[in-house]
Design an enzyme around this catalytic site. Structure first.
Site, PDB file in Angstrom:
ATOM      1  N   SER A 101       7.895   3.816   0.787  1.00 28.96           N
ATOM      2  CA  SER A 101       6.892   3.102   0.003  1.00 28.96           C
ATOM      3  C   SER A 101       6.992   3.462  -1.474  1.00 28.96           C
ATOM      4  O   SER A 101       6.950   2.587  -2.353  1.00 28.96           O
ATOM      5  CB  SER A 101       5.488   3.422   0.530  1.00 28.96           C
ATOM      6  OG  SER A 101       4.524   2.622  -0.100  1.00 28.96           O
ATOM      7  N   SER A 120       0.852  -1.196   0.000  1.00 25.65           N
ATOM      8  CA  SER A 120       0.000   0.000   0.000  1.00 25.65           C
ATOM      9  C   SER A 120       0.884   1.241   0.000  1.00 25.65           C
ATOM     10  O   SER A 120       1.885   1.303   0.738  1.00 25.65           O
ATOM     11  CB  SER A 120      -0.909   0.008   1.230  1.00 25.65           C
ATOM     12  OG  SER A 120      -1.793   1.108   1.187  1.00 25.65           O
ATOM     13  N   GLU A 121       0.515   2.244  -0.827  1.00 23.08           N
ATOM     14  CA  GLU A 121       1.362   3.426  -0.993  1.00 23.08           C
ATOM     15  C   GLU A 121       1.622   4.180   0.302  1.00 23.08           C
ATOM     16  O   GLU A 121       2.623   4.877   0.429  1.00 23.08           O
ATOM     17  CB  GLU A 121       0.746   4.414  -1.992  1.00 23.08           C
ATOM     18  CG  GLU A 121       0.508   3.900  -3.375  1.00 23.08           C
ATOM     19  CD  GLU A 121      -0.938   3.530  -3.593  1.00 23.08           C
ATOM     20  OE1 GLU A 121      -1.630   4.243  -4.335  1.00 23.08           O
ATOM     21  OE2 GLU A 121      -1.392   2.521  -3.003  1.00 23.08           O
ATOM     22  N   ASN A 122       0.688   4.069   1.256  1.00 23.24           N
ATOM     23  CA  ASN A 122       0.874   4.841   2.487  1.00 23.24           C
ATOM     24  C   ASN A 122       1.889   4.215   3.437  1.00 23.24           C
ATOM     25  O   ASN A 122       2.125   4.741   4.517  1.00 23.24           O
ATOM     26  CB  ASN A 122      -0.462   5.080   3.194  1.00 23.24           C
ATOM     27  CG  ASN A 122      -1.189   3.790   3.520  1.00 23.24           C
ATOM     28  OD1 ASN A 122      -1.078   2.801   2.796  1.00 23.24           O
ATOM     29  ND2 ASN A 122      -1.949   3.791   4.596  1.00 23.24           N
TER      30      ASN A 122
END
Length: 219
Positions: free
Chosen positions: A90, A48-50
């Site tokens: 990330s 996940s990008e976060n």
């Protein structure tokens, strides 16, 4: 088909694109359903990008942790061995080419692989998010999306909305079929038996090349 059936058909077929051990990024919305249909012998690592690698399933309501969310703000869990880090790390993973495959939605996609999925001019938006980085960095980009929007084609000869990236999409999966973007053009490789090739073409502005060995996308 109703909305839920459409989403299931798309997510179920998209899951077949995953291989054991893949690092996978899922766009918000429909793509988040894909892990529900993974074969038992396929285990993937969700990113996940976060800032999460090893994202797990959505928790029950009484088990939600406000510190564990995906990039869209939805509650998630962490698998055993998962790791969390800041968003800079990330995006380093994404830009460094360490994501094997990403599944995204689309406002429009062109027959040459151009994608527009972040803004409609004149409408408010929170920003592009990680889509541009994923399109540039992921090894394979697959669109998991409904074939039309209010009856209007989304698969076009040329995008009319601002592009997120040019020429990066390789596969499109909709409720009507599976289309591969190639140098020869847009090839309809698989079809939902509820539709005919003529019906798929009618719902598609781009010209489809019907594969000689056209297969069913169901089953």
């Amino acid at each position: 088909m109703d909305k839920e059936q459409i989403r299931e058909v798309i997510a179920r077929r998209a899951a077949k694109e995953l291989k054991d051990g893949d690092v996978v990024n899922l766009g918000i919305g429909l793509p988040t359903l894909i892990p529900n249909y993974l074969p038992d012998n396929v285990k993937v690592i969700l990113q996940s990008e976060n800032g999460l690698l090893g994202m797990g399933a959505r928790p029950e309501v009484d088990c939600q942790d406000p510190e564990l969310t995906d990039a869209g703000g939805g509650f998630v869990t962490m698998q055993t061995g998962a790791s969390s880090f800041d968003s800079a790390m990330s995006f380093g993973i994404i830009r460094g080419g360490h994501v094997d495959i990403t599944f995204l939605g689309a406002l429009q996609v062109a027959e040459n692989g151009d994608l527009a999925n972040w803004i409609i001019p004149g409408k408010k938006t929170t920003g592009m998010g990680g889509a541009m980085d994923l399109l540039a960095g992921a090894r394979k980009i697959v669109l998991a999306m409904e074939h039309t929007a209010k009856g209007a084609p989304k698969i076009l000869k040329r995008c009319t909305l601002p592009l997120t990236a040019a020429g990066r999409v390789s596969l499109i999966i909709t409720e009507m079929g599976v289309m591969e973007i190639t140098e020869k053009g847009l090839i309809l490789k698989e079809i939902n038996p509820e539709f005919t090739p003529e019906q798929v073409q009618e719902a598609t502005e781009a010209t489809l090349i019907i594969a000689d060995n056209l297969k069913s996308m169901i089953g």
